[in-house]
Motif scaffolding. Structure first.
Motif, PDB file in Angstrom:
ATOM      1  N   UNK A  43       0.955  -1.017   0.042  1.00  0.00           N
ATOM      2  CA  UNK A  43       0.071  -0.031  -0.001  1.00  0.00           C
ATOM      3  C   UNK A  43       0.920   1.321  -0.048  1.00  0.00           C
ATOM      4  N   UNK A  44       0.593   2.055  -0.694  1.00  0.00           N
ATOM      5  CA  UNK A  44       1.155   3.447  -0.666  1.00  0.00           C
ATOM      6  C   UNK A  44       0.054   4.485  -0.569  1.00  0.00           C
ATOM      7  N   UNK A  45       0.343   5.325   0.714  1.00  0.00           N
ATOM      8  CA  UNK A  45      -0.887   6.190   1.367  1.00  0.00           C
ATOM      9  C   UNK A  45      -0.341   7.595   0.763  1.00  0.00           C
ATOM     10  N   UNK A  46      -1.208   8.440   0.221  1.00  0.00           N
ATOM     11  CA  UNK A  46      -0.730   9.787  -0.239  1.00  0.00           C
ATOM     12  C   UNK A  46      -1.780  10.806   0.253  1.00  0.00           C
ATOM     13  N   UNK A  47      -1.330  11.608   1.191  1.00  0.00           N
ATOM     14  CA  UNK A  47      -2.418  12.303   1.826  1.00  0.00           C
ATOM     15  C   UNK A  47      -2.471  13.864   1.470  1.00  0.00           C
ATOM     16  N   UNK A  48      -1.590  14.148   0.657  1.00  0.00           N
ATOM     17  CA  UNK A  48      -1.541  15.749   0.331  1.00  0.00           C
ATOM     18  C   UNK A  48      -1.933  15.850  -1.322  1.00  0.00           C
ATOM     19  N   UNK A  49      -1.257  15.022  -2.126  1.00  0.00           N
ATOM     20  CA  UNK A  49      -1.599  15.291  -3.485  1.00  0.00           C
ATOM     21  C   UNK A  49      -1.163  13.940  -4.443  1.00  0.00           C
ATOM     22  N   UNK A  50      -2.025  13.433  -5.600  1.00  0.00           N
ATOM     23  CA  UNK A  50      -1.812  12.639  -6.309  1.00  0.00           C
ATOM     24  C   UNK A  50      -1.332  13.234  -7.704  1.00  0.00           C
ATOM     25  N   UNK A  54       4.710  16.880  -6.674  1.00  0.00           N
ATOM     26  CA  UNK A  54       4.571  16.958  -5.299  1.00  0.00           C
ATOM     27  C   UNK A  54       4.030  15.973  -4.736  1.00  0.00           C
ATOM     28  N   UNK A  55       4.051  15.762  -3.342  1.00  0.00           N
ATOM     29  CA  UNK A  55       3.355  14.988  -2.657  1.00  0.00           C
ATOM     30  C   UNK A  55       3.988  13.759  -1.845  1.00  0.00           C
ATOM     31  N   UNK A  56       4.027  13.661  -0.580  1.00  0.00           N
ATOM     32  CA  UNK A  56       4.636  12.707   0.265  1.00  0.00           C
ATOM     33  C   UNK A  56       4.118  11.225  -0.159  1.00  0.00           C
ATOM     34  N   UNK A  57       5.121  10.229   0.179  1.00  0.00           N
ATOM     35  CA  UNK A  57       4.679   8.998  -0.033  1.00  0.00           C
ATOM     36  C   UNK A  57       4.785   8.170   1.073  1.00  0.00           C
ATOM     37  N   UNK A 141      -5.370   6.173  -0.863  1.00  0.00           N
ATOM     38  CA  UNK A 141      -4.439   4.959  -0.977  1.00  0.00           C
ATOM     39  C   UNK A 141      -4.530   4.399  -2.175  1.00  0.00           C
ATOM     40  N   UNK A 142      -3.137   3.752  -2.614  1.00  0.00           N
ATOM     41  CA  UNK A 142      -3.081   2.663  -3.738  1.00  0.00           C
ATOM     42  C   UNK A 142      -2.758   1.407  -3.322  1.00  0.00           C
ATOM     43  N   UNK A 143      -3.226   0.502  -3.587  1.00  0.00           N
ATOM     44  CA  UNK A 143      -3.240  -0.745  -3.167  1.00  0.00           C
ATOM     45  C   UNK A 143      -2.592  -1.335  -4.291  1.00  0.00           C
TER      46      UNK A 143
END
Length: 265
Positions: A43-50, A54-57, A141-143
């Motif tokens: 799982x990758x969770x991205x809580x600010x931007x896809x 930019x965007x933390x992973x 999230x991306x699973x």
């Protein structure tokens, strides 16, 4: 895993996460169980931007995180972009979980993103689980899994988890804001612990300070009004107060919530 059992497990983990005092630990606690519930491996969770720029992973398991850490900016940007799911969700308001294969069909395996996932993580299918009502940016999230695409049952399981994910994310945001307003690091947590306030009660206290009604607090946190009132009763008891105004004033004096001047600053 049967859907009911999977949902029960996810619920138990989400409840445990809501009692975690460290906001940064909330999503790692959920991600592994989310992968299991949805039939995934990573799982990758991205809580600010896809988006690519930019965007933390954050990711689980640790082996996946190590592989992602080795990527260059271009490859990492490709994963940040969330192809084709970011574009799919940005095009409308539907936030139902869906797979990349179902969005773009037979062209998915030949995409740059699919090839990169195979090389880096050894997976070839991805399921998007966005947070409901996220607009711009799209977050969630991306699973990932290898072999066959996610089944209809996996998509149903993912959809059932969305309200739990929202509740945890709102809690994380509140606790992050609370820490930034009251710092230094660790001090707000200790003051709350000294009064035996749980992280969930702290979140409710913060929303009480914002003059939200019990109905509004329930909607914000994704819980029932009855549960909100139970938390409020516990807060009154632990702070030795009897009403909302007295509770907010006492919480301010104890350094549990920002004072109006400090909040404005």
């Amino acid at each position: 895993m049967r859907l009911d059992k999977a949902y029960e497990r996810m619920t138990a983990v989400a409840v445990a996460a809501l009692h975690e005092r460290e906001p940064a630990r909330l999503w790692p606690m959920l991600a592994g169980t989310l992968a299991d519930v949805c039939g995934g491996e990573t799982v990758i969770h991205k809580l600010d931007d896809w988006s690519e720029s930019r965007g933390t992973i954050g990711s689980v398991p640790d082996a996946a995180a190590m592989e992602l850490a080795r990527l260059g900016d271009a490859d990492l940007g490709l994963l940040r972009a969330g192809y084709p799911l970011a574009g799919h969700y940005a095009a409308g308001t539907d936030r139902t979980p869906v797979t990349a294969q179902r969005v773009v069909g037979r062209t998915w395996p030949d995409s740059r993103t699919a090839r990169l996932l195979g090389e880096v993580l050894g997976v070839d299918h991805v399921l998007g689980v966005p947070l409901p009502r996220s607009t711009a940016p799209i977050t969630g999230c991306l699973v990932y899994r290898a072999g066959t695409d996610f089944t209809d049952d996996h998509l149903v399981a993912a959809e059932r988890t969305q309200p739990l994910l929202v509740a945890v994310e709102r809690q994380r945001q509140l606790l992050d804001e609370w820490r930034r307003a009251l710092g230094p690091a660790g001090a707000p947590d200790q003051r709350a612990a000294d009064r035996a306030l749980t992280p969930r009660e702290t979140a409710v206290l913060l929303l009480l300070t914002d003059a939200l009604t019990a109905d509004a607090i329930g909607r914000r946190l994704g819980i029932s009004v009855r549960t909100v009132h139970k938390h409020i009763e516990n807060i009154y008891r632990k702070l030795g107060t009897r009403d909302r105004v007295g509770t907010v004033l006492r919480a301010q004096r104890l350094g549990l919530v920002p004072t109006p001047g400090r909040a404005g600053a």
